[in-house]
Design an enzyme around this catalytic site. Structure first.
Site, short mmCIF file in Angstrom:
data_model
loop_
_atom_site.label_atom_id
_atom_site.label_comp_id
_atom_site.label_asym_id
_atom_site.label_seq_id
_atom_site.Cartn_x
_atom_site.Cartn_y
_atom_site.Cartn_z
N SER A 129 7.46 87.46 33.40
CA SER A 129 7.05 87.87 34.59
C SER A 129 8.45 88.20 35.54
CB SER A 129 6.18 87.14 35.24
OG SER A 129 5.56 87.90 36.54
N GLU A 130 8.93 89.45 35.56
CA GLU A 130 10.44 89.56 35.95
C GLU A 130 10.71 89.05 37.33
OE1 GLU A 130 8.02 92.00 35.28
OE2 GLU A 130 8.15 93.78 36.68
N ASN A 131 9.71 88.60 38.14
CA ASN A 131 10.06 87.81 39.34
C ASN A 131 10.61 86.32 39.04
OD1 ASN A 131 7.26 87.14 38.61
ND2 ASN A 131 6.98 86.36 40.56
N SER A 188 16.58 86.49 35.32
CA SER A 188 15.46 87.14 34.71
C SER A 188 15.70 88.61 34.07
CB SER A 188 14.42 87.57 35.85
OG SER A 188 13.32 88.19 35.42
#
Lengths: 231, 217
Positions: free
Chosen positions: B46-48, B88
């Site tokens: 999850s790119e957060n 990330s």
């Protein structure tokens, strides 16, 4: 110099009209709730705010927007905010959309003394308009600039009295990068401990990047999309 | 779930192989996570700031400090890790993510993707989409073949603003699967009860039919 402060009003008091402000958080997760509210009370205007999102209508950076304190936003995604839409369409608010990874790297680079870097992100899109391109090993990249802010507002889980910060879970997001990119970084946390009480091996942001530390109590930590599954 | 979406999701999950690190976009791609068979071990990014995303929490165990890129409350799986946004996107832009499955508004025959804005409508922003399409090792797009006005979403040239140029490796629709190769766009599979003729009729883009598929016809 003593970094720990007790008054959020005092901590933001030298943020002046026209300041460039870098703000941590992703959506409403890991946002500096109390610093934003203090800035809202202070009424500082014409801010350029660099932050991945712009809060929602009545919370987070949306509070500054509703109070017409923001002149320009540099963000990757602003789709959660109606006031944003109104001010953008009326021309009151200037917006620079930056891909999320580029935004993160621009903060990191700015804080690391790197004025620009090349990335493939945005090639062939409107993001590339007006930017310098360069070929490396047969592939085209575009030049993006590092970002530095007069101030940064960040939220961490714990700090020690020297400003070393530890974040919790996905509330880390842009906060460590914002801390690096601010000339004066104001960190608000849920707990401050004495220097030496945090294991040096677990510190995410070394205190050198943090100038002011405050404790916030009773964080709201609003959830944007409460999703639950079956037990 | 609509039948067309279920067809797409069930086909898309076959793209996920054991041991992969995978990023699933918001919307239909998120639904792919529910269909991953138990014997396939993957880490969802999850790119957060999370590698190793788990399912939604049970009621009462939501943690506001633990969300996904769609801002939904989630959980973690054993072996997960948290990191900041630069790290990330270092994973993404540095080519460490094996596969990204993303939604699309239009795909062109050259593999251009448009999925972030519609002119005249309010801008929302590209989020991490432009980083993902230029960084992940493999880009699979899932979308319905035809839009609600009955027009092909697979174009000779995209009419909407691009997210990335020549970035799509594979496109999965409710009718067919296409690959993007140096020789152009190739039809490699058709869904049950769909004919090559029907795919040709409903596709604006020019494409070849793979030799293997022709043999099956």
């Amino acid at each position: 110099m003593e970094k720990v402060m007790t008054s959020f009003q005092k901590a933001v008091s030298d943020i002046q009209d026209g300041t460039t402000l870098i703000v941590g958080g992703f959506g409403l997760c890991g946002i500096p709730e109390f610093s934003i509210q203090a800035l809202r009370e202070q009424g500082t205007k014409n801010l350029t705010v660099v932050s991945n999102n712009c809060g929602v209508d009545d919370w987070g950076l949306g509070l500054l927007l509703a109070n017409r304190q923001i002149k320009k936003m540099i963000s990757s995604y602003v789709g959660e905010n109606k006031i944003f839409e109104q001010q953008y369409l009326s021309g009151e608010l200037e917006v620079e959309l930056t891909p999320q990874g580029t935004l993160a790297e621009r903060m990191r680079a700015g804080g690391a003394g790197i004025p620009g870097f090349y990335t493939a992100t945005g090639i062939g899109t409107s993001v590339a308009d007006g930017k310098e391109m360069k070929e490396f090993d047969g592939k085209t990249y575009l030049l993006e600039r590092g970002i530095i802010g007069d101030f940064a507002l960040v939220k961490a889980w714990k700090a020690d009295t020297l400003g070393n910060l530890v974040y919790r879970k996905t509330s880390r997001n842009f906060n460590p990068l914002a801390a690096m990119a601010g000339k004066i970084t104001i960190a608000e946390v849920e707990e401050i401990v004495e220097a030496g009480e945090l294991d040096p091996d677990v510190i995410h942001t070394p205190g050198i990047f943090v100038q002011r530390i405050l404790v916030g109590t009773n964080y709201q930590k609003r959830i944007e999309r409460r999703t639950v599954g079956q037990a | 779930m609509k039948d067309t979406r279920l067809t797409i999701v069930k086909r898309a999950v076959q793209e996920i192989k054991d041991g992969m690190n995978v990023n699933l976009g918001i919307g239909m791609p998120t639904l792919v996570a529910n269909e991953i068979p138990e014997h396939i071990n993957v880490l969802l990014q999850s790119e957060n700031g999370l590698l190793g995303m788990g399912p939604y929490p049970i009621n009462g165990e939501e943690d506001p400090d633990l969300i996904n890129a769609g801002k939904e409350t989630i959980t973690t799986v054993p072996g997960s890790s948290f990191f900041d946004s630069a790290e990330s996107f270092a994973m993404i832009r540095g080519g460490h993510i094996d596969l990204a499955i993303l939604g699309g508004m239009e795909v062109s025959q050259k593999g251009d993707l448009a999925n972030w804005m519609i002119p005249g409508k309010m801008i929302k922003g590209m989020g991490g989409a432009m980083d993902l399409v230029n960084g992940a090792k493999r880009i699979v797009i899932v979308m319905e073949h035809i839009n609600k006005h009955g027009e092909s979403k697979i174009k000779k040239e995209c009419t909407l603003p691009l997210t990335g140029q020549s970035v799509v490796h594979r496109l999965i629709t409710d009718l067919a699967v296409f690959d993007f190769t140096p020789d152009g766009m190739v039809l490699i599979e058709i869904m049950d009860s769909v004919t090559i003729e029907e795919v040709k009729e409903k596709t604006e883009a020019a494409f070849h039919v793979s030799a293997e598929l022709l043999k099956l016809e």
